[in-house]
Every structure is written in structure tokens, then in C-alpha cells.
Design a protein around this motif. Structure first.
Motif, PDB file in Angstrom:
ATOM      1  N   MET A   1       0.833  -1.182   0.000  1.00 32.69           N
ATOM      2  CA  MET A   1       0.000   0.000   0.000  1.00 32.69           C
ATOM      3  C   MET A   1       0.882   1.252   0.000  1.00 32.69           C
ATOM      4  N   HIS A   2       0.466   2.239  -0.754  1.00 30.92           N
ATOM      5  CA  HIS A   2       1.221   3.477  -0.825  1.00 30.92           C
ATOM      6  C   HIS A   2       0.700   4.486   0.186  1.00 30.92           C
ATOM      7  N   GLU A   3       1.561   5.454   0.530  1.00 31.38           N
ATOM      8  CA  GLU A   3       1.170   6.501   1.460  1.00 31.38           C
ATOM      9  C   GLU A   3       0.208   7.467   0.791  1.00 31.38           C
ATOM     10  N   ILE A   4      -0.644   8.084   1.593  1.00 29.92           N
ATOM     11  CA  ILE A   4      -1.568   9.112   1.124  1.00 29.92           C
ATOM     12  C   ILE A   4      -1.135  10.415   1.774  1.00 29.92           C
ATOM     13  N   TYR A   5      -0.935  11.443   0.981  1.00 29.59           N
ATOM     14  CA  TYR A   5      -0.552  12.745   1.516  1.00 29.59           C
ATOM     15  C   TYR A   5      -1.791  13.608   1.641  1.00 29.59           C
ATOM     16  N   LEU A   6      -2.006  14.137   2.838  1.00 30.17           N
ATOM     17  CA  LEU A   6      -3.173  14.953   3.110  1.00 30.17           C
ATOM     18  C   LEU A   6      -2.764  16.297   3.704  1.00 30.17           C
ATOM     19  N   THR A   7      -3.544  17.317   3.414  1.00 30.89           N
ATOM     20  CA  THR A   7      -3.348  18.586   4.099  1.00 30.89           C
ATOM     21  C   THR A   7      -3.894  18.424   5.511  1.00 30.89           C
ATOM     22  N   ARG A   8      -3.582  19.358   6.381  1.00 26.26           N
ATOM     23  CA  ARG A   8      -4.113  19.292   7.752  1.00 26.26           C
ATOM     24  C   ARG A   8      -5.643  19.320   7.726  1.00 26.26           C
ATOM     25  N   GLU A   9      -6.195  20.176   6.856  1.00 32.80           N
ATOM     26  CA  GLU A   9      -7.651  20.289   6.759  1.00 32.80           C
ATOM     27  C   GLU A   9      -8.265  18.981   6.264  1.00 32.80           C
ATOM     28  N   GLY A  10      -7.647  18.371   5.262  1.00 30.60           N
ATOM     29  CA  GLY A  10      -8.150  17.108   4.720  1.00 30.60           C
ATOM     30  C   GLY A  10      -8.100  15.992   5.750  1.00 30.60           C
ATOM     31  N   HIS A  11      -7.020  15.942   6.522  1.00 34.13           N
ATOM     32  CA  HIS A  11      -6.878  14.934   7.565  1.00 34.13           C
ATOM     33  C   HIS A  11      -7.952  15.139   8.624  1.00 34.13           C
ATOM     34  N   GLN A  12      -8.161  16.383   9.030  1.00 37.81           N
ATOM     35  CA  GLN A  12      -9.167  16.695  10.041  1.00 37.81           C
ATOM     36  C   GLN A  12     -10.570  16.316   9.551  1.00 37.81           C
ATOM     37  N   LYS A  13     -10.853  16.593   8.288  1.00 39.32           N
ATOM     38  CA  LYS A  13     -12.161  16.273   7.712  1.00 39.32           C
ATOM     39  C   LYS A  13     -12.414  14.763   7.746  1.00 39.32           C
ATOM     40  N   LEU A  14     -11.400  13.960   7.387  1.00 41.02           N
ATOM     41  CA  LEU A  14     -11.546  12.501   7.427  1.00 41.02           C
ATOM     42  C   LEU A  14     -11.724  12.008   8.858  1.00 41.02           C
ATOM     43  N   MET A  15     -11.004  12.615   9.802  1.00 42.67           N
ATOM     44  CA  MET A  15     -11.136  12.222  11.211  1.00 42.67           C
ATOM     45  C   MET A  15     -12.549  12.517  11.722  1.00 42.67           C
ATOM     46  N   GLU A  16     -13.093  13.673  11.350  1.00 41.02           N
ATOM     47  CA  GLU A  16     -14.444  14.036  11.774  1.00 41.02           C
ATOM     48  C   GLU A  16     -15.484  13.109  11.162  1.00 41.02           C
ATOM     49  N   GLU A  17     -15.300  12.768   9.887  1.00 36.53           N
ATOM     50  CA  GLU A  17     -16.230  11.853   9.231  1.00 36.53           C
ATOM     51  C   GLU A  17     -16.197  10.485   9.908  1.00 36.53           C
ATOM     52  N   LEU A  18     -14.992   9.998  10.222  1.00 37.41           N
ATOM     53  CA  LEU A  18     -14.849   8.709  10.894  1.00 37.41           C
ATOM     54  C   LEU A  18     -15.543   8.733  12.255  1.00 37.41           C
ATOM     55  N   GLU A  19     -15.345   9.779  13.009  1.00 42.62           N
ATOM     56  CA  GLU A  19     -15.971   9.907  14.323  1.00 42.62           C
ATOM     57  C   GLU A  19     -17.499   9.897  14.208  1.00 42.62           C
ATOM     58  N   TYR A  20     -18.033  10.618  13.225  1.00 48.03           N
ATOM     59  CA  TYR A  20     -19.478  10.654  12.993  1.00 48.03           C
ATOM     60  C   TYR A  20     -20.016   9.257  12.668  1.00 48.03           C
ATOM     61  N   LEU A  21     -19.335   8.547  11.764  1.00 42.08           N
ATOM     62  CA  LEU A  21     -19.790   7.219  11.365  1.00 42.08           C
ATOM     63  C   LEU A  21     -19.743   6.227  12.527  1.00 42.08           C
ATOM     64  N   LYS A  22     -18.717   6.346  13.372  1.00 39.46           N
ATOM     65  CA  LYS A  22     -18.551   5.402  14.475  1.00 39.46           C
ATOM     66  C   LYS A  22     -19.508   5.688  15.630  1.00 39.46           C
ATOM     67  N   THR A  23     -19.950   6.907  15.772  1.00 41.11           N
ATOM     68  CA  THR A  23     -20.810   7.242  16.908  1.00 41.11           C
ATOM     69  C   THR A  23     -22.247   7.483  16.454  1.00 41.11           C
ATOM     70  N   THR A  24     -22.517   8.628  15.931  1.00 37.92           N
ATOM     71  CA  THR A  24     -23.881   9.036  15.580  1.00 37.92           C
ATOM     72  C   THR A  24     -24.533   8.079  14.589  1.00 37.92           C
ATOM     73  N   LYS A  25     -23.860   7.806  13.483  1.00 40.74           N
ATOM     74  CA  LYS A  25     -24.450   6.969  12.429  1.00 40.74           C
ATOM     75  C   LYS A  25     -24.690   5.543  12.929  1.00 40.74           C
ATOM     76  N   ARG A  26     -23.720   4.986  13.683  1.00 40.40           N
ATOM     77  CA  ARG A  26     -23.900   3.631  14.219  1.00 40.40           C
ATOM     78  C   ARG A  26     -25.133   3.565  15.115  1.00 40.40           C
ATOM     79  N   ARG A  27     -25.311   4.568  15.987  1.00 45.80           N
ATOM     80  CA  ARG A  27     -26.472   4.584  16.880  1.00 45.80           C
ATOM     81  C   ARG A  27     -27.770   4.660  16.084  1.00 45.80           C
ATOM     82  N   GLN A  28     -27.800   5.515  15.054  1.00 50.07           N
ATOM     83  CA  GLN A  28     -29.000   5.654  14.228  1.00 50.07           C
ATOM     84  C   GLN A  28     -29.354   4.330  13.555  1.00 50.07           C
ATOM     85  N   LEU A  29     -28.355   3.670  13.004  1.00 49.30           N
ATOM     86  CA  LEU A  29     -28.600   2.406  12.302  1.00 49.30           C
ATOM     87  C   LEU A  29     -29.013   1.295  13.263  1.00 49.30           C
TER      88      LEU A  29
END
Length: 156
Positions: A1-29
Motif C-alpha cells: 500500500m502506498h502513502e496518502i498525503y493529506l493537508t491538515r484540513e483534509g486529515h481533520q475532515k476525514l477524522m471528523e467523518e470517521l468519528e461521525y460514522l462510528k458514533t452518531t451513524k452507528r447509533r441511528q442504524l
């Protein structure tokens, strides 16, 4: 697997999306599955099947994001040169045919969003600009023909 280069903003956005999916979305489902199960026989329950499918898709997306973040390298723009077009750079261009001025930020495929003028370094425009300096005139072949840009400014 190759590395993925992200800006700080892009990394933060992915972290927030992951947190949402693991908490809020999981509870809803989970709640939707419970409600569908309460309707009786789950062997012929379309609501239950749809909720289970949505749960599976959510878990798949969580795994994909965790895998991407595991390979991610956050770009340190402070220590990167601004005299050459590299990933993370914001480039001000002049279209040599229309005289129009454009500005693009070069990012990874994961962060690309044309509506925000974020182009992937693997796209025709992104790969055509990489490595060039201010003042360079760059010819870029795109599916619709060819573009000719002059690099006016590079910033971070």
C-alpha cells in the motif's frame, strides 16, 4: 500500500467523518434495526433488510477511512518550498487563451473537490503543473483538448 498525503484540513475532515460514522451513524442504524425487528418476522421484513444493508455499508466506510488514515501523511506546509509547484501548493494561473486568472490548490485524490478549486495531483491539470516554477508556461493535455497556463504565483 502506498502513502496518502493529506493537508491538515483534509486529515481533520476525514477524522471528523470517521468519528461521525462510528458514533452518531452507528447509533441511528442500530435504532433502525431494532425498530424493524420489532415489526415481527425478520425473514420477510424489507425494513430490517434495508437497515442491515445500511449498517454493512457504514461499517465498510469506517474500515476504508481507518485504512486511509493509517496510511496518511500530513503535509507540513511550513517546511515546504513555495518556489515550485508541489502537493499542497496553491497556484495562481493565467489561461493563455482566455486571459482568465484561475487559482487551484493541489491535493491528493482523497481531498480533490473541483467545486472548491482543489485538484488532484494525479489529474491532468495537477500532474501537468507539478514541478514547475513561477513564470513557466505549461501546456497540459486534457480529454477535451489542450490547456496553456502561465504560473503567476505559488503559495502555501
Amino acid at each position: 500500500m502506498h502513502e496518502i498525503y493529506l493537508t491538515r484540513e483534509g486529515h481533520q475532515k476525514l477524522m471528523e467523518e470517521l468519528e461521525y460514522l462510528k458514533t452518531t451513524k452507528r447509533r441511528q442504524l442500530s435504532k433502525a434495526i431494532g425498530e424493524a425487528r420489532a415489526h415481527g418476522d425478520i425473514s420477510e421484513n424489507a425494513e430490517y433488510d434495508a437497515a442491515k444493508d445500511a449498517q454493512g455499508m457504514n461499517e465498510k466506510k469506517i474500515a476504508e477511512l481507518e485504512e486511509k488514515l493509517g496510511r496518511a501523511r500530513v503535509l507540513d506546509n511550513e517546511n515546504m518550498t513555495s518556489d515550485e509547484v508541489l502537493i499542497g501548493a496553491t497556484v495562481k494561473l493565467k489561461d493563455m487563451d482566455t486571459e482568465e486568472e484561475l487559482e487551484y490548490t493541489l491535493v491528493s485524490e482523497e481531498e480533490a473537490d473541483y467545486s472548491q478549486n482543489k485538484v488532484s495531483v494525479t489529474s491532468p491539470v495537477g500532474s501537468g503543473l507539478i514541478g514547475h516554477k513561477v513564470g513557466a508556461v505549461v501546456d497540459i493535455k486534457v480529454p477535451a483538448g489542450a490547456l496553456k497556463y502561465k504560473i503567476l504565483k505559488i503559495s502555501r
